[in-house]
Design an enzyme around this catalytic site. Structure first.
Site, PDB file in Angstrom:
ATOM      1  N   ARG A 125      73.222  33.526  51.283  1.00 57.78           N
ATOM      2  CA  ARG A 125      72.204  33.613  52.325  1.00 57.78           C
ATOM      3  C   ARG A 125      72.278  35.004  52.909  1.00 57.78           C
ATOM      4  O   ARG A 125      73.322  35.413  53.396  1.00 57.78           O
ATOM      5  CB  ARG A 125      72.441  32.562  53.410  1.00 57.78           C
ATOM      6  CG  ARG A 125      71.176  32.276  54.258  1.00 57.78           C
ATOM      7  CD  ARG A 125      71.487  31.395  55.460  1.00 57.78           C
ATOM      8  NE  ARG A 125      72.354  32.114  56.360  1.00 57.78           N
ATOM      9  CZ  ARG A 125      73.418  31.582  56.980  1.00 57.78           C
ATOM     10  NH1 ARG A 125      73.733  30.326  56.821  1.00 57.78           N
ATOM     11  NH2 ARG A 125      74.165  32.320  57.765  1.00 57.78           N
ATOM     12  N   GLU A 144      74.235  40.711  57.245  1.00 50.22           N
ATOM     13  CA  GLU A 144      75.262  40.539  56.204  1.00 50.22           C
ATOM     14  C   GLU A 144      74.700  39.593  55.154  1.00 50.22           C
ATOM     15  O   GLU A 144      73.665  38.955  55.355  1.00 50.22           O
ATOM     16  CB  GLU A 144      76.543  39.938  56.798  1.00 50.22           C
ATOM     17  CG  GLU A 144      76.335  38.532  57.344  1.00 50.22           C
ATOM     18  CD  GLU A 144      77.596  37.684  57.417  1.00 50.22           C
ATOM     19  OE1 GLU A 144      78.621  38.059  56.831  1.00 50.22           O
ATOM     20  OE2 GLU A 144      77.529  36.622  58.049  1.00 50.22           O
ATOM     21  N   ASN A 146      76.009  36.266  52.979  1.00 49.41           N
ATOM     22  CA  ASN A 146      77.080  35.263  52.875  1.00 49.41           C
ATOM     23  C   ASN A 146      77.103  34.744  51.453  1.00 49.41           C
ATOM     24  O   ASN A 146      76.126  34.149  51.003  1.00 49.41           O
ATOM     25  CB  ASN A 146      76.790  34.103  53.828  1.00 49.41           C
ATOM     26  CG  ASN A 146      76.643  34.579  55.257  1.00 49.41           C
ATOM     27  OD1 ASN A 146      77.621  34.838  55.938  1.00 49.41           O
ATOM     28  ND2 ASN A 146      75.404  34.743  55.705  1.00 49.41           N
ATOM     29  N   SER A 151      75.629  27.886  55.167  1.00 46.05           N
ATOM     30  CA  SER A 151      75.279  26.532  55.620  1.00 46.05           C
ATOM     31  C   SER A 151      73.887  26.448  56.241  1.00 46.05           C
ATOM     32  O   SER A 151      73.166  27.436  56.349  1.00 46.05           O
ATOM     33  CB  SER A 151      76.333  26.035  56.608  1.00 46.05           C
ATOM     34  OG  SER A 151      76.419  26.921  57.690  1.00 46.05           O
ATOM     35  N   LYS A 305      82.720  42.357  54.117  1.00 45.02           N
ATOM     36  CA  LYS A 305      82.100  43.396  54.938  1.00 45.02           C
ATOM     37  C   LYS A 305      82.372  44.782  54.347  1.00 45.02           C
ATOM     38  O   LYS A 305      81.530  45.674  54.422  1.00 45.02           O
ATOM     39  CB  LYS A 305      82.636  43.324  56.373  1.00 45.02           C
ATOM     40  CG  LYS A 305      82.540  41.945  57.030  1.00 45.02           C
ATOM     41  CD  LYS A 305      81.184  41.677  57.605  1.00 45.02           C
ATOM     42  CE  LYS A 305      81.095  40.432  58.485  1.00 45.02           C
ATOM     43  NZ  LYS A 305      81.140  39.126  57.823  1.00 45.02           N
ATOM     44  N   LYS A 364      83.399  45.501  62.909  1.00 48.60           N
ATOM     45  CA  LYS A 364      83.567  44.221  62.203  1.00 48.60           C
ATOM     46  C   LYS A 364      84.841  44.169  61.370  1.00 48.60           C
ATOM     47  O   LYS A 364      85.031  45.000  60.494  1.00 48.60           O
ATOM     48  CB  LYS A 364      82.380  43.989  61.255  1.00 48.60           C
ATOM     49  CG  LYS A 364      81.029  43.916  61.940  1.00 48.60           C
ATOM     50  CD  LYS A 364      79.975  43.456  60.936  1.00 48.60           C
ATOM     51  CE  LYS A 364      78.643  43.230  61.614  1.00 48.60           C
ATOM     52  NZ  LYS A 364      77.671  42.608  60.686  1.00 48.60           N
ATOM     53  N   GLU A 368      84.680  35.950  58.372  1.00 46.82           N
ATOM     54  CA  GLU A 368      83.410  35.231  58.328  1.00 46.82           C
ATOM     55  C   GLU A 368      83.418  34.160  59.412  1.00 46.82           C
ATOM     56  O   GLU A 368      84.459  33.844  59.975  1.00 46.82           O
ATOM     57  CB  GLU A 368      83.236  34.547  56.971  1.00 46.82           C
ATOM     58  CG  GLU A 368      83.267  35.475  55.773  1.00 46.82           C
ATOM     59  CD  GLU A 368      82.120  36.454  55.747  1.00 46.82           C
ATOM     60  OE1 GLU A 368      81.022  36.084  56.198  1.00 46.82           O
ATOM     61  OE2 GLU A 368      82.318  37.592  55.301  1.00 46.82           O
ATOM     62  N   GLY A 369      82.234  33.616  59.653  1.00 45.83           N
ATOM     63  CA  GLY A 369      82.181  32.425  60.498  1.00 45.83           C
ATOM     64  C   GLY A 369      81.838  32.679  61.951  1.00 45.83           C
ATOM     65  O   GLY A 369      81.778  31.753  62.748  1.00 45.83           O
ATOM     66  N   ARG A 450      67.834  31.176  63.078  1.00 47.04           N
ATOM     67  CA  ARG A 450      68.764  30.795  64.154  1.00 47.04           C
ATOM     68  C   ARG A 450      68.511  31.683  65.358  1.00 47.04           C
ATOM     69  O   ARG A 450      68.243  32.876  65.201  1.00 47.04           O
ATOM     70  CB  ARG A 450      70.210  30.970  63.697  1.00 47.04           C
ATOM     71  CG  ARG A 450      70.646  29.967  62.660  1.00 47.04           C
ATOM     72  CD  ARG A 450      71.991  30.329  62.082  1.00 47.04           C
ATOM     73  NE  ARG A 450      71.944  31.645  61.462  1.00 47.04           N
ATOM     74  CZ  ARG A 450      73.016  32.336  61.099  1.00 47.04           C
ATOM     75  NH1 ARG A 450      74.222  31.851  61.303  1.00 47.04           N
ATOM     76  NH2 ARG A 450      72.881  33.514  60.525  1.00 47.04           N
TER      77      ARG A 450
HETATM   78  P1  ADP Z   1      80.052  36.578  60.395  1.00 47.58           P
HETATM   79  O1  ADP Z   1      80.504  36.739  59.003  1.00 47.58           O
HETATM   80  O2  ADP Z   1      81.149  36.282  61.346  1.00 47.58           O
HETATM   81  O3  ADP Z   1      78.884  35.650  60.501  1.00 47.58           O
HETATM   82  P2  ADP Z   1      78.152  38.685  60.984  1.00 47.58           P
HETATM   83  O4  ADP Z   1      78.178  40.022  60.385  1.00 47.58           O
HETATM   84  O5  ADP Z   1      77.076  37.784  60.521  1.00 47.58           O
HETATM   85  O6  ADP Z   1      79.577  38.037  60.805  1.00 47.58           O
HETATM   86  O7  ADP Z   1      78.059  38.824  62.558  1.00 47.58           O
HETATM   87  C1  ADP Z   1      78.070  37.702  63.415  1.00 47.58           C
HETATM   88  C2  ADP Z   1      76.963  37.822  64.443  1.00 47.58           C
HETATM   89  O8  ADP Z   1      77.089  39.033  65.180  1.00 47.58           O
HETATM   90  C3  ADP Z   1      75.579  37.869  63.834  1.00 47.58           C
HETATM   91  O9  ADP Z   1      75.092  36.574  63.641  1.00 47.58           O
HETATM   92  C4  ADP Z   1      74.801  38.652  64.876  1.00 47.58           C
HETATM   93  O10 ADP Z   1      74.406  37.801  65.930  1.00 47.58           O
HETATM   94  C5  ADP Z   1      75.833  39.611  65.437  1.00 47.58           C
HETATM   95  N1  ADP Z   1      75.750  40.903  64.731  1.00 47.58           N
HETATM   96  C6  ADP Z   1      76.365  41.239  63.582  1.00 47.58           C
HETATM   97  N2  ADP Z   1      76.065  42.482  63.205  1.00 47.58           N
HETATM   98  C7  ADP Z   1      75.226  42.970  64.122  1.00 47.58           C
HETATM   99  C8  ADP Z   1      74.548  44.213  64.291  1.00 47.58           C
HETATM  100  N3  ADP Z   1      74.701  45.203  63.416  1.00 47.58           N
HETATM  101  N4  ADP Z   1      73.766  44.361  65.368  1.00 47.58           N
HETATM  102  C9  ADP Z   1      73.613  43.361  66.273  1.00 47.58           C
HETATM  103  N5  ADP Z   1      74.219  42.173  66.186  1.00 47.58           N
HETATM  104  C10 ADP Z   1      75.027  41.960  65.114  1.00 47.58           C
HETATM  105 MG    MG Z   2      76.970  35.908  59.853  1.00 47.41          MG
END
Ligand code: ADP
Ligand code: MG
Length: 474
Positions: A125, A144, A146, A151, A305, A364, A368-369, A450
């Protein structure tokens, strides 16, 4: 980007009434989750959190996200087959991140032994936000991708009906009729079914590897039921069960309790807390087997990442997808700025840039999660503390994406109805199947929207921050 129901948003009695209808509609449609108190029983369930109203999504960006999904499928698959790229990219990370290192060791061990698996199934996803540029024009930017346990493909197929009813109640029937049908779980199941068929044993089963705590079981059941409808048997097992009852025969066929397993679909195994020593051994057993893993360990590593950050370097996409210039252009258009924090001059400069202006970035770790990223002052403090130590290598830095907030109501069991300023994240599900060198399926399988209140920088639906939503294209 305004939705055409601004007029009703402040009409409190109408909103209250719509909210109680919405909750019952969600329960009737099966937008369900087990409760925190009884996470492994279905005697008491509740609705999964969702928005009262659909959120406006620019249709050009929605279409762009669908149009690039097959490219991302190809890219993830290409990375998973590129031993040198994964080795080079993750070299610095695995020195400091034990979890990635353990995954990587399994990857290397399986390659040294020789892959027993010849059919490959990817379910991913790709998540995006709509970045609001200086001139106010929103742009699609990837958060990102996944590659394991992505899910909500099941529950999200049921929100459009709920939102349709809410809109009708609020006198917006025309708008209700414009909500798009969406059924990712069907697409996911088609991929699993194809992999099962190519594995080539009628009596073999599909095994979902599930968590110890299974609150989100209904989302998974949506995919399971699609498989049962095709007369494919599904079993649900934890790593612990695999450790106790799993075995390989001489041809590395995988057996659970005497049943041959054709496809292993992980809904678990993406965070360190999923593993103790026995679970790691179970994971290794599964990876060594002939069964189709969704994903195999290389594909899981392709979703880290660190890999995402390296993909943004000039020339990398071209190297990974030779002869596919248009795909490369489409993929690159979705990238936000991503920066390496590896030890050295480049990393020092990047760290200094982030410390000087922390609100422009997200820090970051390789996790994940949800709930792991660092922002603002916290980001600055962490970077100042770790300075140029190797620990810095376990993080990547990313430009912060700034979407335009919109007003909505978030419906959550046992919480008062409250108006919130919200931002949304769009995910597109991708499914592909490869047999040897030949791609036999490559599809976009549906979407997930979401939404969360702007005061939460991070976190998904499972983490209790974001809620399910339905896009309303504008
Ligand atoms: P995870 O693998 O924990 O889901 P993500 O990279 O999806 O990590 O980041 C988790 C959440 O953080 C995202 O759902 C988003 O709400 C926020 N986020 C992540 N990267 C960014 C970004 N570059 N700018 C703004 N918000 C972000
Ligand atoms: Mg995410």
């Amino acid at each position: 980007m305004a939705a055409p129901w601004e007029d009703v948003l402040r009409n409190e009695p109408a909103i209250q009434e719509a909210a109680s209808v919405a909750v019952d509609a969600a329960l009737l449609e099966g937008v369900l989750m087990r409760t925190e108190g009884e996470p492994n029983a279905s005697d008491v369930v509740n609705y999964a959190p969702f928005t009262l109203l659909p959120s406006a999504v620019p249709s050009v960006l929605f279409e762009q996200a669908y149009a690039v999904q097959q490219d991302f499928n190809l890219l993830v698959d290409a990375i998973s087959q590129n031993k040198e790229f994964l080795e080079d990219t993750l070299a610095s990370t695995i020195k400091v991140d034990d979890f990635t290192a353990r995954l990587f060791r399994i990857h290397m061990q399986v390659l040294e032994e020789g892959l027993a698996q010849s059919v490959f199934l990817g379910i991913n996803r790709s998540d995006y936000m709509f970045d609001c540029g200086v001139d106010g024009t929103p742009a699609l930017k990837q958060i990102e991708i996944n590659t394991i346990a992505a899910s909500f493909g099941g529950l999200t197929s049921r929100t459009a009906a709920v939102h349709g009813q809410v809109l009708k109640m609020l006198g917006k029937s025309k708008e209700a009729s414009r909500l798009l049908p969406n059924n990712p779980s069907k697409g996911l199941a088609l991929g699993i079914a194809k992999a099962w068929e190519l594995y080539g044993s009628q009596s073999a089963v599909v095994m979902f590897v599930v968590e110890e705590v299974q609150r989100n079981i209904f989302d998974q059941r949506c995919v399971e039921n699609e498989l049962w409808n095709r007369n494919i048997r599904v079993i649900r097992k934890r790593f612990r069960d695999v450790f106790e009852k799993g075995s390989l025969d001489d041809a590395k066929r995988l057996y659970m309790d005497g049943q041959e397993v054709a496809v292993v679909y992980y809904r678990e195994g993406y965070v360190p807390k999923n593993y103790d020593q026995q679970n790691w051994e179970a994971r290794l057993l599964l990876e060594r087997s002939r069964a189709v893993k969704c994903p195999d360990i290389a594909t899981q590593l392709a979703g880290t990442k660190k890999v995402q950050q390296e993909l943004s370097r000039p020339g990398t996409l071209e190297r990974l997808l030779p002869g596919r210039a248009e795909a490369v252009t489409r993929i690159r258009a979705t990238f936000a700025g991503l920066y390496s924090l590896d030890v050295g001059e480049e990393g020092d400069k990047i760290a200094a840039m982030a410390i000087a202006d922390p609100d422009q970035f997200v820090l970051k770790p390789q996790r994940e999660g949800g709930g792991n990223n660092l922002y603002g002052e916290e980001l600055r403090q962490v970077l100042e503390k770790i300075r140029d130590s190797p620990e810095r290598t376990s993080y990547i830095l990313m430009d912060k994406i700034k979407p335009q907030p919109a007003i909505n109501y978030l419906l959550r069991a046992h919480s008062p109805l409250q108006v919130s300023e919200c931002i949304s994240e769009l995910g597109i599900f991708g499914v592909y199947v490869r047999q040897g060198k030949e791609m036999v399926m490559n599809k976009a399988a549906g979407h997930l929207l979401r939404t969360k209140a702007i005061e939460h920088a991070d976190g998904g639906v499972a983490a209790g921050v974001a809620v399910l939503d339905t896009p309303y294209l504008v």
